[in-house]
Design an enzyme around this catalytic site. Structure first.
Site, PDB file in Angstrom:
ATOM      1  N   SER A  28      22.353 -12.447 -14.468  1.00  0.00           N
ATOM      2  CA  SER A  28      22.506 -13.076 -12.385  1.00  0.00           C
ATOM      3  C   SER A  28      21.521 -11.681 -11.190  1.00  0.00           C
ATOM      4  O   SER A  28      22.387 -10.930 -11.836  1.00  0.00           O
ATOM      5  CB  SER A  28      24.146 -12.420 -12.214  1.00  0.00           C
ATOM      6  OG  SER A  28      23.905 -12.156 -10.448  1.00  0.00           O
ATOM      7  N   MET A  48      23.379 -15.558  -0.683  1.00  0.00           N
ATOM      8  CA  MET A  48      25.078 -14.912   0.102  1.00  0.00           C
ATOM      9  C   MET A  48      24.534 -15.223   1.771  1.00  0.00           C
ATOM     10  O   MET A  48      23.551 -14.014   1.725  1.00  0.00           O
ATOM     11  CB  MET A  48      26.048 -13.765  -0.073  1.00  0.00           C
ATOM     12  CG  MET A  48      26.107 -14.078  -1.964  1.00  0.00           C
ATOM     13  SD  MET A  48      26.917 -12.534  -2.240  1.00  0.00           S
ATOM     14  CE  MET A  48      27.267 -12.877  -4.187  1.00  0.00           C
ATOM     15  N   HIS A  85      19.450 -16.912 -12.802  1.00  0.00           N
ATOM     16  CA  HIS A  85      20.675 -17.471 -11.763  1.00  0.00           C
ATOM     17  C   HIS A  85      20.947 -15.984 -10.937  1.00  0.00           C
ATOM     18  O   HIS A  85      21.069 -15.262 -10.050  1.00  0.00           O
ATOM     19  CB  HIS A  85      21.628 -16.527 -12.152  1.00  0.00           C
ATOM     20  CG  HIS A  85      23.351 -17.447 -11.607  1.00  0.00           C
ATOM     21  ND1 HIS A  85      23.506 -18.208 -11.499  1.00  0.00           N
ATOM     22  CD2 HIS A  85      23.925 -16.760 -10.654  1.00  0.00           C
ATOM     23  CE1 HIS A  85      24.632 -18.655 -11.093  1.00  0.00           C
ATOM     24  NE2 HIS A  85      24.634 -17.486 -10.609  1.00  0.00           N
ATOM     25  N   MET A 108      33.527 -21.266 -10.741  1.00  0.00           N
ATOM     26  CA  MET A 108      33.524 -20.223 -10.305  1.00  0.00           C
ATOM     27  C   MET A 108      34.934 -19.093 -11.606  1.00  0.00           C
ATOM     28  O   MET A 108      36.124 -19.596 -11.356  1.00  0.00           O
ATOM     29  CB  MET A 108      33.958 -19.497  -8.997  1.00  0.00           C
ATOM     30  CG  MET A 108      32.516 -19.890  -8.222  1.00  0.00           C
ATOM     31  SD  MET A 108      31.134 -19.793  -8.828  1.00  0.00           S
ATOM     32  CE  MET A 108      31.558 -17.533  -8.506  1.00  0.00           C
ATOM     33  N   HIS A 137      22.200 -19.844  -7.423  1.00  0.00           N
ATOM     34  CA  HIS A 137      23.276 -20.608  -6.302  1.00  0.00           C
ATOM     35  C   HIS A 137      23.332 -20.405  -5.040  1.00  0.00           C
ATOM     36  O   HIS A 137      23.340 -18.816  -4.708  1.00  0.00           O
ATOM     37  CB  HIS A 137      23.992 -19.549  -7.487  1.00  0.00           C
ATOM     38  CG  HIS A 137      25.625 -19.505  -7.577  1.00  0.00           C
ATOM     39  ND1 HIS A 137      26.635 -18.399  -7.985  1.00  0.00           N
ATOM     40  CD2 HIS A 137      26.422 -20.089  -6.938  1.00  0.00           C
ATOM     41  CE1 HIS A 137      28.019 -18.766  -7.663  1.00  0.00           C
ATOM     42  NE2 HIS A 137      27.816 -20.206  -6.571  1.00  0.00           N
ATOM     43  N   MET A 188      25.867 -19.753  -1.946  1.00  0.00           N
ATOM     44  CA  MET A 188      26.651 -19.778  -1.506  1.00  0.00           C
ATOM     45  C   MET A 188      26.645 -19.286   0.093  1.00  0.00           C
ATOM     46  O   MET A 188      26.623 -18.069   0.464  1.00  0.00           O
ATOM     47  CB  MET A 188      27.471 -18.121  -2.008  1.00  0.00           C
ATOM     48  CG  MET A 188      27.160 -18.050  -3.803  1.00  0.00           C
ATOM     49  SD  MET A 188      28.078 -16.840  -4.506  1.00  0.00           S
ATOM     50  CE  MET A 188      26.379 -16.674  -5.202  1.00  0.00           C
ATOM     51  N   ASP A 247      21.957 -15.288  -6.540  1.00  0.00           N
ATOM     52  CA  ASP A 247      22.880 -15.726  -5.858  1.00  0.00           C
ATOM     53  C   ASP A 247      22.361 -15.387  -4.286  1.00  0.00           C
ATOM     54  O   ASP A 247      22.377 -14.375  -3.860  1.00  0.00           O
ATOM     55  CB  ASP A 247      23.801 -15.224  -6.207  1.00  0.00           C
ATOM     56  CG  ASP A 247      24.495 -15.176  -7.504  1.00  0.00           C
ATOM     57  OD1 ASP A 247      25.499 -15.959  -7.552  1.00  0.00           O
ATOM     58  OD2 ASP A 247      24.495 -14.042  -8.125  1.00  0.00           O
ATOM     59  N   ASP A 265      30.444 -18.676 -14.485  1.00  0.00           N
ATOM     60  CA  ASP A 265      30.049 -18.247 -13.573  1.00  0.00           C
ATOM     61  C   ASP A 265      30.942 -17.171 -13.020  1.00  0.00           C
ATOM     62  O   ASP A 265      32.042 -16.889 -12.043  1.00  0.00           O
ATOM     63  CB  ASP A 265      29.575 -18.075 -12.078  1.00  0.00           C
ATOM     64  CG  ASP A 265      28.586 -17.297 -12.187  1.00  0.00           C
ATOM     65  OD1 ASP A 265      28.652 -15.858 -11.888  1.00  0.00           O
ATOM     66  OD2 ASP A 265      28.003 -17.408 -10.536  1.00  0.00           O
TER      67      ASP A 265
END
Ligand code: DX5
Ligand code: ZN
Length: 231
Positions: A20, A49, A45, A149, A78, A80, A47, A184
């Site tokens: 990540s 956000m 990965h 998650m 990913h 979010m 992330d 994750d």
């Protein structure tokens, strides 16, 4: 690479460690990518956000796009984000082979999942610790990857929530055999074995890679613990 060949690559490389990048040194992304190069088959990965779906901000597709030419490793975004549909095209253009969004953000995810598949991208659906696993059951035929998650999304460095193991078990039983099961949050050498035994094939790891001095050794140790738990 086609969606089918990405899935085939990941399935045959399992257990796959997915570093990540949220936990990497953003002051020196090029160096971080180079350090991950000798670590075998990994899935980067990313992330993303938005400070709304989760109480934190990270980065968007522009950053991923700049890293894309630095490596041939596979990329998973990913998301979010409260409105993933607005941003998906940007992450596809940035070169992500897999895109994962949350069922809590898109309670009726079929259309978006199909849009990803139509774009020849691996279609991923994530669920938060507080969301019952059966919320995903109606959509499993349209999903290539489920991301469970095992921490509340938003921050790296949290403790693994063991209830995620029951969800992994339940999903593995119901998911089509060719779909990928990922986990994750809080994955480290002491938690990865239980997640592997519960059926996970892809293991997102932030702190357990980037807080270690030797990324290759850290990833090898994670892979070994996952392999040992499956045999
Ligand atoms: C949390 C992110 C994770 C996180 C994992 O919102 O989705 O990918 O960076 O970090 P660790 O492995 O430290 O829990
Ligand atoms: Zn993540």
């Amino acid at each position: 690479m086609t969606r089918q060949s990405v899935l085939e690559t990941l399935r045959s490389a399992a257990p796959v460690i997915a570093p990540s990048l949220l936990k990497c040194d953003f002051g020196n992304l090029q160096r971080e990518v180079a350090l991950l190069e000798p670590c075998g088959e990994t899935l980067f990965h990313w992330d993303a956000m938005d400070g709304h779906f989760v109480p934190n901000l990270s980065y968007g597709a522009m950053v991923v796009e700049r890293v894309r030419p630095m490596t041939r490793r596979l990329f998973d975004a990913h998301l979010m984000l409260s409105d993933p549909e607005k941003y998906i095209d940007g992450f596809i253009k940035a070169g992500c082979e897999c895109i994962t969004f949350h069922i809590e953000a898109v309670p009726e995810p079929t259309e978006l999942l199909r849009r990803l598949r139509d774009a020849d991208v691996v279609a991923g659906l994530a669920l938060n610790p507080g969301t019952p696993v059966d919320r995903l059951f109606p959509y499993l035929e349209d999903v290539d990857q489920v991301l469970v998650m095992s921490v509340e999304p938003g921050f790296g460095g949290q403790k693994f929530i063991p209830k995620a193991l029951d969800k992994l078990h339940a999903l593995r039983k119901r998911m089509p055999a060719d779909a990928l099961l990922s986990v994750d949050g809080g994955i480290d050498p002491s938690t990865i074995g239980a997640a592997a035994a519960a059926g996970a094939q892809v293991f997102v790891a932030g702190s357990a890679v980037f807080d270690e001095p030797d990324y290759d050794a850290a990833i090898r140790e994670l892979r070994k613990q996952a392999q040992d738990a499956r045999t």
